[in-house]
Design a protein around this motif. Sequence first.
Motif, mmCIF file in Angstrom:
data_model
loop_
_atom_site.group_PDB
_atom_site.id
_atom_site.type_symbol
_atom_site.label_atom_id
_atom_site.label_comp_id
_atom_site.label_asym_id
_atom_site.label_seq_id
_atom_site.Cartn_x
_atom_site.Cartn_y
_atom_site.Cartn_z
ATOM 1 N N THR A 68 -30.663 -53.720 89.687
ATOM 2 C CA THR A 68 -30.333 -54.036 88.290
ATOM 3 C C THR A 68 -31.500 -53.753 87.358
ATOM 4 O OG1 THR A 68 -30.975 -56.373 88.518
ATOM 5 C CG2 THR A 68 -28.646 -55.812 88.947
ATOM 6 N N HIS A 69 -32.732 -54.058 87.804
ATOM 7 C CA HIS A 69 -33.889 -53.792 86.944
ATOM 8 C C HIS A 69 -35.194 -53.918 87.716
ATOM 9 C CE1 HIS A 69 -33.523 -58.139 86.687
ATOM 10 N NE2 HIS A 69 -34.698 -58.228 86.108
ATOM 11 N N LEU A 70 -36.260 -53.582 87.023
ATOM 12 C CA LEU A 70 -37.570 -53.362 87.649
ATOM 13 C C LEU A 70 -38.295 -54.620 88.113
ATOM 14 C CD1 LEU A 70 -40.234 -54.146 85.575
ATOM 15 C CD2 LEU A 70 -38.949 -52.561 84.180
ATOM 16 N N HIS A 71 -37.914 -55.808 87.657
ATOM 17 C CA HIS A 71 -38.729 -56.992 87.945
ATOM 18 C C HIS A 71 -38.910 -57.209 89.448
ATOM 19 C CE1 HIS A 71 -38.039 -58.817 83.698
ATOM 20 N NE2 HIS A 71 -39.183 -58.148 83.767
ATOM 21 N N ARG A 72 -40.086 -57.738 89.783
ATOM 22 C CA ARG A 72 -40.493 -57.826 91.188
ATOM 23 C C ARG A 72 -39.539 -58.640 92.053
ATOM 24 N NH1 ARG A 72 -46.684 -59.161 92.283
ATOM 25 N NH2 ARG A 72 -46.783 -57.445 90.785
ATOM 26 N N ASP A 73 -38.917 -59.653 91.456
ATOM 27 C CA ASP A 73 -38.002 -60.468 92.275
ATOM 28 C C ASP A 73 -36.693 -59.731 92.573
ATOM 29 O OD1 ASP A 73 -37.547 -60.763 89.516
ATOM 30 O OD2 ASP A 73 -36.538 -62.685 89.775
ATOM 31 N N HIS A 74 -36.511 -58.553 91.998
ATOM 32 C CA HIS A 74 -35.325 -57.731 92.282
ATOM 33 C C HIS A 74 -35.644 -56.536 93.188
ATOM 34 C CE1 HIS A 74 -32.725 -59.793 89.249
ATOM 35 N NE2 HIS A 74 -33.931 -60.196 88.898
ATOM 36 N N VAL A 75 -36.874 -56.006 93.050
ATOM 37 C CA VAL A 75 -37.228 -54.796 93.822
ATOM 38 C C VAL A 75 -38.270 -55.062 94.912
ATOM 39 C CG1 VAL A 75 -36.700 -53.279 91.865
ATOM 40 C CG2 VAL A 75 -39.070 -54.041 92.220
ATOM 41 N N GLY A 141 -32.229 -54.838 77.124
ATOM 42 C CA GLY A 141 -32.618 -56.078 76.449
ATOM 43 C C GLY A 141 -33.568 -56.864 77.329
ATOM 44 N N HIS A 142 -33.075 -57.328 78.468
ATOM 45 C CA HIS A 142 -33.959 -58.031 79.420
ATOM 46 C C HIS A 142 -35.101 -57.096 79.822
ATOM 47 C CE1 HIS A 142 -35.086 -60.917 82.498
ATOM 48 N NE2 HIS A 142 -35.097 -59.937 83.377
ATOM 49 N N THR A 143 -34.735 -55.876 80.203
ATOM 50 C CA THR A 143 -35.684 -54.764 80.354
ATOM 51 C C THR A 143 -35.003 -53.547 79.727
ATOM 52 O OG1 THR A 143 -34.770 -54.159 82.515
ATOM 53 C CG2 THR A 143 -36.684 -55.656 82.525
ATOM 54 N N GLY A 160 -27.079 -59.127 87.025
ATOM 55 C CA GLY A 160 -28.541 -59.102 87.046
ATOM 56 C C GLY A 160 -29.077 -60.251 86.220
ATOM 57 N N ASP A 161 -30.070 -59.972 85.381
ATOM 58 C CA ASP A 161 -30.664 -61.026 84.549
ATOM 59 C C ASP A 161 -30.190 -60.971 83.100
ATOM 60 O OD1 ASP A 161 -31.977 -61.884 86.784
ATOM 61 O OD2 ASP A 161 -33.992 -61.382 86.084
ATOM 62 N N LEU A 162 -29.086 -60.256 82.830
ATOM 63 C CA LEU A 162 -28.535 -60.307 81.466
ATOM 64 C C LEU A 162 -28.075 -61.727 81.157
ATOM 65 C CD1 LEU A 162 -27.522 -59.032 78.814
ATOM 66 C CD2 LEU A 162 -25.441 -58.334 80.037
HETATM 67 ZN ZN LIG Z 1 -35.652 -60.008 85.416
#
Ligand SMILES: [Zn+2]
Length: 222
Positions: A68-75, A141-143, A160-162
């Motif tokens: 969903t996006h780049l943040h460390r808790d996702h990748v 927005g979030h990223t 994701g984090d939307l």
């Molecule tokens: Zn995030």
Amino acid sequence: MAEILPGVHMVEGVDPSPDFSTHVYLLKDKGSTWTLIDTGLPGAHAAVDAYLARHRIEPTSIKKILITHLHRDHVGSLKELAAKTRAKTFAHWIEAAYIAVDPPYDGPGTPPAEPFVVDETLKDGDPIDAAGGLIAYHTPGHTPGHTAYYQPEHKRLFSGDLFFGEGDGAILTVPDYTHHTPTALISARRMARLSIDSLLTYHGGPILKDGGKAVRKAAALR
Ligand SMILES: [Zn+2]
């Protein structure tokens, strides 16, 4: 068994933090293969491995990993899970550059710990041959390249984090970790036009019924 909806597994134990509940989702494809959405923090692959072993799911039966996006808790566990499953990895083209740390991400939230180059980049509206058909929606927005995945057949939004699950409902992404909140609101209002039964948030929730109502509320719509 954490099959929370037919064909949707929520993998437990990917984030030991008491402040957060974090949900990596495993989706059944038509047939005998699987699709993973996001991967958890560095080290979380152990929880995913354990889950697969417990449910007798062969790691190599996971054919796609959607980010969903780049943040460390996702990748954070993308490298390990991609290696173990040999799945094809996907992210939005903007996010793919930040996941590759080329250029480094300087927005709020924790960036990837190490570069990873995804196999395929996505753009808004791309169909994905997974879980009976998914659509990638660019929801910035979030990223900048944040992407939500919609499953039309079952009216499920993997947000994701939307959105964050909170109590029985959902809230718009948390400003402290968000690149540009007004843009996230615009993305939320666009998602509110979809028909949504289940809202599968990464943190908090998920909301299995009346997800559309929660989305409209979080998007400050009636
Ligand atoms: Zn995030």
